[in-house]
Structures are given as structure tokens and as C-alpha cells.
Motif scaffolding. Sequence first.
Motif, PDB file in Angstrom:
ATOM      1  N   LEU A 176       0.830  -1.195   0.000  1.00 45.52           N
ATOM      2  CA  LEU A 176       0.000   0.000   0.000  1.00 45.52           C
ATOM      3  C   LEU A 176       0.872   1.255   0.000  1.00 45.52           C
ATOM      4  CD1 LEU A 176      -2.812  -0.898   2.560  1.00 45.52           C
ATOM      5  CD2 LEU A 176      -2.967  -0.851   0.083  1.00 45.52           C
ATOM      6  N   LYS A 177       0.630   2.122  -0.967  1.00 47.46           N
ATOM      7  CA  LYS A 177       1.327   3.399  -0.997  1.00 47.46           C
ATOM      8  C   LYS A 177       0.666   4.359  -0.011  1.00 47.46           C
ATOM      9  CE  LYS A 177       2.712   3.045  -5.850  1.00 47.46           C
ATOM     10  NZ  LYS A 177       2.635   3.676  -7.200  1.00 47.46           N
ATOM     11  N   ALA A 179      -1.404   7.370   1.448  1.00 50.08           N
ATOM     12  CA  ALA A 179      -2.557   8.062   0.887  1.00 50.08           C
ATOM     13  C   ALA A 179      -2.164   9.453   0.401  1.00 50.08           C
ATOM     14  CB  ALA A 179      -3.665   8.168   1.926  1.00 50.08           C
ATOM     15  N   ASP A 271      -4.824   6.766  -6.166  1.00 49.79           N
ATOM     16  CA  ASP A 271      -4.759   6.864  -4.705  1.00 49.79           C
ATOM     17  C   ASP A 271      -5.727   5.867  -4.068  1.00 49.79           C
ATOM     18  OD1 ASP A 271      -4.244   7.706  -2.112  1.00 49.79           O
ATOM     19  OD2 ASP A 271      -5.587   9.452  -2.244  1.00 49.79           O
ATOM     20  N   THR A 272      -5.467   4.581  -4.276  1.00 50.31           N
ATOM     21  CA  THR A 272      -6.378   3.573  -3.725  1.00 50.31           C
ATOM     22  C   THR A 272      -6.335   3.554  -2.197  1.00 50.31           C
ATOM     23  OG1 THR A 272      -4.652   1.886  -4.015  1.00 50.31           O
ATOM     24  CG2 THR A 272      -6.284   2.109  -5.776  1.00 50.31           C
ATOM     25  N   SER A 273      -5.181   3.826  -1.611  1.00 53.75           N
ATOM     26  CA  SER A 273      -5.087   3.843  -0.148  1.00 53.75           C
ATOM     27  C   SER A 273      -5.982   4.920   0.435  1.00 53.75           C
ATOM     28  CB  SER A 273      -3.637   4.076   0.286  1.00 53.75           C
ATOM     29  OG  SER A 273      -2.799   3.024  -0.131  1.00 53.75           O
ATOM     30  N   ALA A 277      -9.497   4.207   2.606  1.00 56.14           N
ATOM     31  CA  ALA A 277      -9.541   4.718   3.976  1.00 56.14           C
ATOM     32  C   ALA A 277     -10.727   5.652   4.193  1.00 56.14           C
ATOM     33  CB  ALA A 277      -8.242   5.439   4.303  1.00 56.14           C
ATOM     34  N   GLU A 297      -6.006  -5.415  -0.413  1.00 51.97           N
ATOM     35  CA  GLU A 297      -5.787  -3.992  -0.103  1.00 51.97           C
ATOM     36  C   GLU A 297      -6.844  -3.474   0.865  1.00 51.97           C
ATOM     37  OE1 GLU A 297      -5.820  -2.363  -4.012  1.00 51.97           O
ATOM     38  OE2 GLU A 297      -3.695  -2.802  -4.384  1.00 51.97           O
ATOM     39  N   SER A 298      -8.081  -3.943   0.712  1.00 53.84           N
ATOM     40  CA  SER A 298      -9.146  -3.538   1.631  1.00 53.84           C
ATOM     41  C   SER A 298      -8.866  -4.050   3.030  1.00 53.84           C
ATOM     42  CB  SER A 298     -10.496  -4.067   1.137  1.00 53.84           C
ATOM     43  OG  SER A 298     -10.806  -3.544  -0.144  1.00 53.84           O
ATOM     44  N   THR A 301      -6.082  -2.083   4.584  1.00 49.04           N
ATOM     45  CA  THR A 301      -6.519  -0.746   4.968  1.00 49.04           C
ATOM     46  C   THR A 301      -7.357  -0.778   6.240  1.00 49.04           C
ATOM     47  OG1 THR A 301      -6.569  -0.127   2.628  1.00 49.04           O
ATOM     48  CG2 THR A 301      -7.706   1.336   4.134  1.00 49.04           C
TER      49      THR A 301
END
Length: 302
Positions: A176-177, A179, A271-273, A277, A297-298, A301
Motif C-alpha cells: 500500500l502506498k 494516501a 490513490d487507492t489507499s 480509507a 488492499e481492503s 486498509t
Amino acid sequence: MSGLAGKKAVLVFPSFDLGGAERQGLMLARHLKEKEDVEVEVWSVNPGNVVPQACSEMGIATTLVPIQVWTSRRNLLYQLFKFALRLRRSKVDILLPYVLVPNLACCSTWRYSRAKVCIWQQRDEGLARGPVGLETRAVRDASLFVSNSRGGADFLKNALGVQTDRVHLIPNGVQLKPAQKNRSQWREELGVSDQAFVTCMLANLTSVKDHETVLRAWRIVLDHFSSEIRSDEKPILVLAGRFGDGYEHALEIAQKLEVSGSVRFQGFVSDTSGLLAACDLSVLSSPSEGCSNAVLESMATG
């Protein structure tokens, strides 16, 4: 220094747009280049913009090699001959194709390229099959097989007849990058209040995903809660992902079900992070999955 140092690896993607397979491939490409001192190139059988940009930032060369396997036998042989020549000229040592068409093209031609190894990478539970003769040859000639799920591994063994000792199970991992935007900024962009219940499906809008089921479920959610909450708290569904061959169908279903007002077709999101969130719930519906990046990823997070 690992035994891979100084070798050349070519990763072959189904598309230069960004999907689950490409995301995993880019992670491996970065690792090979930065940690294993491998010379890396990324090829694709279909065009796109996101992957070349990501590769450019990593200093990795990209090449488009269009291949269509569902065509006449003559045209297919011509395409594969050209592809084999290109591989040979590239002086590749390690060939890493992802998903059906790259798997078929690479595993059926790699011996002519003088590569040392070609690894078939199964990223789903068997969404499609290739032309019988080509599939048989590719399965026979692959060095070994990697699947990111037990379902994919079972497909390789039961449907393609691959021996168990040639199949290796390696689940996906995610990185995860940070946010880019916080919860408030994302909710402002989505046009919802901080109190609204926001659900997100993170998946490209293509025919291999099942946005219709999610939209039909969303209609039930709205019917159940519409009389119980204030207008500024009404739930919102965010469909985040590249607009592909399933986009028009999803739009049509949303209009038919009269849920368009509570659905955000967000398109591709880098920006998926930050988006995840800002949401309260993550969902996924598809006819076949390997080891879903969106689910991982979910979970990461929270």
C-alpha cells in the motif's frame, strides 16, 4: 548477490492498462531490478498508458507486442513466428508471462528464443481457454506453473492436465502506498458528508468482473434504508476502476435500477489507499478470482 544477478527477465502482460495481474507483475519487476540486480523489461500484448508510465518511473523499458490468438491458423503462426524472433533478439534469460494470451504465446515459443526458463502464471480460476492445439503445446512446453490461488492451481491440474509437482502456489501480496488525500478530502471529492455510509468496489469495469450483481444488491440496500436515515447520510456506492468493456453495461443497469444518484463511477484511481480509507465497506463481485488485490488492499486498509 543472488544467482539471478546479471540475467535478463522479460515480463509479458495482457495489457499496458493496470489490472490485478499487471499490478503484481510491476511489484515483481521492481524487486528483480532493485533487489536481484536483474535486467528487466516489460512487454504487453495490448496497449495502454498506466503501465508504461509506472515502468518509466522505475527505469524499466517497455515494448508493445500485439498478439491475437483467436484468428486463422496461418495468421496465428505468423504472429508467433514474429514474436519468437523478437524474443530471440532480446536475449532473454527468464520469461514471465501473465494470464492466458501471454502464457500461450510465451510458453509455446520460448524454446526458440534461447531463454533458460518460461513460467506460466495463472491469475484466475480458468476464465477462458485458448485454441486447442496452441494450448496443448504451451502447457507441454512451460518450464513450470505458478498460481496465486488454490482454485487456479486446481484448474491447471484438472482442466489442463498439469502434473501436481509442476504447479506452485504463491498467493498475491500487496504494497500500500501512502494516501495522497485524507478522508475529508476524498469525501469532498465524492460529494458526500462525513456521516454518509460509503461502500467501494475497486475493480476495472470490464466483462471479467460482475458489477451488475453489486448494483442489484445496492438497490436492495437503498430500499431497506431509505426511510430510516437523513438525506445527508444516505449510502453511496463508489465504483472505482478503469472504464473498460463493462462500463456501458454497468451504466445501463444503474439507470434501469434507478440507483444512479447514489453511485459514483469514479474511473481509474491511483490513490487507492486514500479512497479505501475514506470508505466504510469494501465489496467485490466477479465470476472468477485468483487472489484478489482489491480484497487484500481492503483488508490491509482495515
